[in-house]
Scaffold this motif. Structure first.
Motif, PDB file in Angstrom:
ATOM      1  N   ILE A  91       0.881  -1.171   0.000  1.00  0.00           N
ATOM      2  CA  ILE A  91       0.000   0.000   0.000  1.00  0.00           C
ATOM      3  C   ILE A  91       0.913   1.213   0.000  1.00  0.00           C
ATOM      4  N   GLN A  98      -4.326   6.773  -0.908  1.00  0.00           N
ATOM      5  CA  GLN A  98      -3.705   5.476  -0.627  1.00  0.00           C
ATOM      6  C   GLN A  98      -4.015   4.513  -1.775  1.00  0.00           C
ATOM      7  N   GLY A 100      -3.516   0.513  -3.074  1.00  0.00           N
ATOM      8  CA  GLY A 100      -3.110  -0.869  -2.852  1.00  0.00           C
ATOM      9  C   GLY A 100      -2.667  -1.496  -4.160  1.00  0.00           C
ATOM     10  N   SER A 118       3.192   0.302   3.234  1.00  0.00           N
ATOM     11  CA  SER A 118       2.990  -0.957   3.968  1.00  0.00           C
ATOM     12  C   SER A 118       3.306  -2.119   3.043  1.00  0.00           C
ATOM     13  N   HIS A 120       2.976  -6.067   2.758  1.00  0.00           N
ATOM     14  CA  HIS A 120       2.223  -7.181   3.348  1.00  0.00           C
ATOM     15  C   HIS A 120       2.767  -8.502   2.815  1.00  0.00           C
ATOM     16  N   LYS A 127       6.192  -1.550   7.803  1.00  0.00           N
ATOM     17  CA  LYS A 127       5.831  -0.190   7.412  1.00  0.00           C
ATOM     18  C   LYS A 127       7.059   0.708   7.385  1.00  0.00           C
TER      19      LYS A 127
END
Length: 200
Positions: A91, A98, A100, A118, A120, A127
């Motif tokens: 992200i 923002q 993704g 971020s 994942h 982060k």
């Protein structure tokens, strides 16, 4: 004569109606060859200039099926944070909001603003706070993120952020020149984004 040569350069190459990109092959090679031929007809005694295609690599092929992982390269001017790291999603703080990015994301170029990236990977989320930069998302599920400055979010001292925010807010109101005000505004924006990242 130069005007005639440049007119030949901008003539459409294909009349099929489908949109082509300069890095697609073999259409791009044909375009470059056509330009060189046209140049030599109009100005035979001068070498043709190099076109952007001379310096570009062909775009990677889009896979027939969507990969299960997104490959991320996250680099700074002085270091590489992630290199060919396979993750589930990132992200990013684009200037439009923002964003993704998953495997199979449409090819995109996004300008980044101060905020949090971020990463994942399964249940793990890493982060980083970045000051600014660009993200290049390719059609082959590779994302290149280039940032000016970045630091892991868990290494940021919240008291220093609060102090810096107060200082830059005061500098914005007391700035006497446009340059001082612009510099103070940048500092205030970055510290505000840092503060939001730590408290949100």
């Amino acid at each position: 004569m130069f005007r005639q040569a440049t007119r030949l350069l901008v003539r459409p190459i294909s009349r099929t109606g489908s949109r082509r990109f300069s890095t697609d092959l073999p259409v791009a090679e044909t375009a470059d060859e056509s330009f060189v031929e046209a140049w030599k007809k109009v100005i035979p005694n001068i070498e043709p200039p190099k076109t952007p295609l001379s310096f570009m690599q062909p775009r990677p092929a889009t896979p027939s099926s969507i990969p299960s992982k997104l490959t991320v390269n996250f680099v700074l001017p002085y270091a590489s944070e992630l290199s060919k790291k396979e993750v589930d999603m990132i992200i990013i703080p684009a200037t439009t909001g923002q964003m993704g990015v998953l495997p199979g994301h449409v090819a995109t170029i996004a300008e980044l603003k101060p905020g949090v990236i971020s990463v994942h990977e399964g249940n793990e989320v890493t982060k980083y706070f970045i000051s600014s930069g660009f993200a290049f998302i390719h059609a082959n599920s590779i994302a290149d993120v280039i940032a000016i400055e970045a630091v892991p979010l868990d290494q940021i001292d919240s008291s220093s952020v609060q102090k810096g925010l107060a200082e830059f807010t005061q500098k914005v109101s007391s700035a006497s020149t446009d340059l001082e005000k612009a510099e103070a505004q940048i500092g205030m924006d970055v510290h505000s984004a840092l503060n939001s990242a730590l408290t949100g």
